[in-house]
Design an enzyme around this catalytic site. Structure first.
Site, PDB file in Angstrom:
ATOM      1  N   GLU A   1       6.292  43.419  82.885  1.00  0.00           N
ATOM      2  CA  GLU A   1       5.829  43.004  84.215  1.00  0.00           C
ATOM      3  C   GLU A   1       4.343  42.640  84.264  1.00  0.00           C
ATOM      4  O   GLU A   1       3.597  43.167  85.099  1.00  0.00           O
ATOM      5  CB  GLU A   1       6.147  44.116  85.234  1.00  0.00           C
ATOM      6  CG  GLU A   1       7.635  44.479  85.221  1.00  0.00           C
ATOM      7  CD  GLU A   1       8.036  45.513  86.282  1.00  0.00           C
ATOM      8  OE1 GLU A   1       7.140  46.174  86.838  1.00  0.00           O
ATOM      9  OE2 GLU A   1       9.238  45.647  86.533  1.00  0.00           O
TER      10      GLU A   1
ATOM     11  N   ASN B   1       8.674  41.205  79.060  1.00  0.00           N
ATOM     12  CA  ASN B   1       9.772  41.465  79.993  1.00  0.00           C
ATOM     13  C   ASN B   1       9.240  41.288  81.417  1.00  0.00           C
ATOM     14  O   ASN B   1       8.186  41.819  81.756  1.00  0.00           O
ATOM     15  CB  ASN B   1      10.260  42.911  79.770  1.00  0.00           C
ATOM     16  CG  ASN B   1      11.583  43.204  80.415  1.00  0.00           C
ATOM     17  OD1 ASN B   1      12.519  42.412  80.317  1.00  0.00           O
ATOM     18  ND2 ASN B   1      11.690  44.349  81.079  1.00  0.00           N
TER      19      ASN B   1
ATOM     20  N   HIS C   1      17.117  42.090  88.464  1.00  0.00           N
ATOM     21  CA  HIS C   1      17.562  43.031  89.503  1.00  0.00           C
ATOM     22  C   HIS C   1      17.910  42.180  90.719  1.00  0.00           C
ATOM     23  O   HIS C   1      17.038  41.599  91.351  1.00  0.00           O
ATOM     24  CB  HIS C   1      16.446  44.021  89.834  1.00  0.00           C
ATOM     25  CG  HIS C   1      16.113  44.921  88.688  1.00  0.00           C
ATOM     26  ND1 HIS C   1      16.979  45.902  88.250  1.00  0.00           N
ATOM     27  CD2 HIS C   1      15.032  44.976  87.875  1.00  0.00           C
ATOM     28  CE1 HIS C   1      16.428  46.528  87.216  1.00  0.00           C
ATOM     29  NE2 HIS C   1      15.254  45.989  86.963  1.00  0.00           N
TER      30      HIS C   1
ATOM     31  N   GLU D   1      17.760  43.809  82.457  1.00  0.00           N
ATOM     32  CA  GLU D   1      17.895  44.897  83.440  1.00  0.00           C
ATOM     33  C   GLU D   1      18.820  44.494  84.586  1.00  0.00           C
ATOM     34  O   GLU D   1      18.534  44.769  85.764  1.00  0.00           O
ATOM     35  CB  GLU D   1      16.519  45.297  83.995  1.00  0.00           C
ATOM     36  CG  GLU D   1      15.531  45.705  82.914  1.00  0.00           C
ATOM     37  CD  GLU D   1      14.216  46.261  83.448  1.00  0.00           C
ATOM     38  OE1 GLU D   1      14.140  46.619  84.644  1.00  0.00           O
ATOM     39  OE2 GLU D   1      13.265  46.345  82.646  1.00  0.00           O
TER      40      GLU D   1
ATOM     41  N   ASP E   1      21.289  44.315  87.458  1.00  0.00           N
ATOM     42  CA  ASP E   1      22.104  45.077  88.411  1.00  0.00           C
ATOM     43  C   ASP E   1      22.193  44.242  89.688  1.00  0.00           C
ATOM     44  O   ASP E   1      21.389  43.321  89.887  1.00  0.00           O
ATOM     45  CB  ASP E   1      21.609  46.514  88.663  1.00  0.00           C
ATOM     46  CG  ASP E   1      20.144  46.643  89.015  1.00  0.00           C
ATOM     47  OD1 ASP E   1      19.533  45.646  89.478  1.00  0.00           O
ATOM     48  OD2 ASP E   1      19.592  47.747  88.864  1.00  0.00           O
TER      49      ASP E   1
HETATM   50  C1  XIL Z   1      12.947  52.471  86.595  1.00  0.00           C
HETATM   51  C2  XIL Z   1      13.920  53.590  86.253  1.00  0.00           C
HETATM   52  O1  XIL Z   1      15.229  53.091  86.384  1.00  0.00           O
HETATM   53  C3  XIL Z   1      13.701  54.768  87.171  1.00  0.00           C
HETATM   54  O2  XIL Z   1      14.497  55.872  86.755  1.00  0.00           O
HETATM   55  C4  XIL Z   1      12.227  55.165  87.177  1.00  0.00           C
HETATM   56  O3  XIL Z   1      12.012  56.173  88.141  1.00  0.00           O
HETATM   57  C5  XIL Z   1      11.335  53.977  87.478  1.00  0.00           C
HETATM   58  O4  XIL Z   1      11.619  52.935  86.578  1.00  0.00           O
HETATM   59  N1  XIL Z   1      11.710  47.551  86.023  1.00  0.00           N
HETATM   60  C6  XIL Z   1      11.599  48.171  84.809  1.00  0.00           C
HETATM   61  C7  XIL Z   1      12.204  49.498  84.603  1.00  0.00           C
HETATM   62  O5  XIL Z   1      11.094  47.560  83.847  1.00  0.00           O
HETATM   63  O6  XIL Z   1      11.501  50.275  83.662  1.00  0.00           O
HETATM   64  C8  XIL Z   1      12.353  50.253  85.901  1.00  0.00           C
HETATM   65  O7  XIL Z   1      13.071  51.453  85.633  1.00  0.00           O
HETATM   66  C9  XIL Z   1      13.043  49.411  86.934  1.00  0.00           C
HETATM   67  C10 XIL Z   1      12.254  48.157  87.218  1.00  0.00           C
END
Ligand code: XIL
Length: 358
Positions: free
Chosen positions: A169, A211, A247, A277, A279
């Site tokens: 990020e 990422n 996401h 990631e 979802d």
């Molecule tokens: C999130 C985890 O899922 C949680 O359990 C934690 O509290 C915070 O981080 N982007 C990312 C991940 O790159 O590392 C994050 O994961 C979600 C958003």
């Protein structure tokens, strides 16, 4: 050169938690299948037919972990990403102390089930432990700390973690410029090139990724990301690929073609691609039809990845609605993953399998 079994035995010895080792070993010998659906393909088998990996984020298994969850992961997935166990706050909680046990447990589990591991993550503006955030270190000190951290962590897992999210990020969501954050303020914009150089030194065979989120389609941020990564590579930074978090929600469904077009321009620039990631959060309680709409989004993302030769895998950010970051991060939303809270496959799982086999 150690053998897989040798590395596995060593990793379990490092963990030193016998109850946990028993869980992992037990599963290695007799994975059971919690799925109730009739003989259809698993995600893993379907992805394999298209030579893709399919992964999940995973919390470190403990003695209390439901063994059916681990059996499901071993059965359905071919890659794991430690959800939190490799982040700075977890793995490097004090300046002179690393805590490898939770991440070791995940990596041992992956090795026992012939799965690969995506390491996550080596620089991120979040999960900065207090000793680091409040340490008032100057630039030279921060570079030395970063190098030591990356050498130690990447070196510890050398040969057992195939991909690393070296930088997570890095971009500001509004402007697309480099984020004004702990690393860019403390070291300067060259922290990215340094992090990639240190990671490459520590494991020359690992694939190294940037990422990012909000870069799924052609937009200001994804264009800025492409320019940033291309410029870094032109200056010699050993960047292999870009991870697209994805996401997603149901109120901004972008077309499969729009995702594919964007991934393709990164691939055309010579980068490996991974959806890291995925979802798809839906409003809860779940309305009729929502899970079918969710399934279409999952299927579209798989199809977009398959349309791009250099897209190597798709990772879902968790596997069961029993454990997901969504309800805490986005109140009112949930049910975002391919298996429900009772570990039964949802329409999303079937859509993913269908897309892999289409
Ligand atoms: C999130 C985890 O899922 C949680 O359990 C934690 O509290 C915070 O981080 N982007 C990312 C991940 O790159 O590392 C994050 O994961 C979600 C958003």
């Amino acid at each position: 050169m150690t053998t897989r079994r040798g590395r596995y035995t060593a990793a379990v010895a490092v963990v030193g938690v016998f109850a946990l080792a028993a869980v992992v070993l037990g599963l290695a010998m007799a994975p059971s299948t919690p799925r109730e659906s009739s003989g259809s393909d698993t995600l893993r088998a379907a992805a394999r037919r298209r030579r893709r990996s399919v992964g999940t984020a995973l919390a470190a298994p403990t003695a209390n972990t439901d063994p059916r969850e681990l059996a499901l992961v071993a059965n359905e997935y071919s890659s794991v990403t430690p959800e939190n166990a490799m982040k700075w706050s977890s793995i490097h909680p004090e300046r002179d102390r690393y805590d490898f046990a939770p991440a070791d447990a995940i990596v041992a589990f992956a090795a026992a089930h012939d799965m690969t591991v995506r390491g996550h993550t080596l620089t991120w503006y979040r999960s900065i432990p207090a000793w680091l955030a409040d340490g008032h270190f100057d630039r030279e000190q921060l570079i030395a700390i970063l190098r030591d951290h990356i050498n130690t962590v990447v070196g510890h897992f050398r040969g057992r973690v195939q991909q690393w999210d070296v930088v997570n990020e890095p971009l500001d969501p509004a402007s697309g410029n480099l984020r004004d954050d702990f690393w860019s303020r403390g070291i300067g914009p060259d922290y990215l090139a340094l992090a990639f150089r240190f990671a490459h030194e520590a494991d020359p065979n690992a694939q190294l990724f940037v990422n990012e989120f909000g870069t799924d389609t052609v937009n200001r941020k994804s264009t800025a990301l492409l320019h940033e990564v291309t410029a870094l590579r032109a200056k010699g930074a050993p960047i292999d690929g870009v991870g697209f978090q994805m996401h997603r929600t149901l109120d901004r469904v972008e077309s499969r073609a729009a995702i594919e077009t964007n991934l393709a321009r990164f691939a055309d620039a010579g980068l490996r691609i991974w959806v890291t990631e995925l979802d798809v959060a839906v409003p809860v309680p779940v309305a009729p039809g929502a899970l079918d709409r969710q399934a279409r989004v999952y299927g579209d993302v798989i199809a977009a990845c398959l349309a791009v030769d250099r897209c190597d895998g798709v990772t879902t950010w968790g596997f069961t609605d029993r454990h997901s970051w969504i309800p805490a991060a986005r109140p009112g939303l949930g049910a975002g993953l391919p298996f429900d809270a009772r570990l039964r496959p949802k329409p999303a799982q079937a859509a993913m399998v269908g897309a892999f086999l289409a």
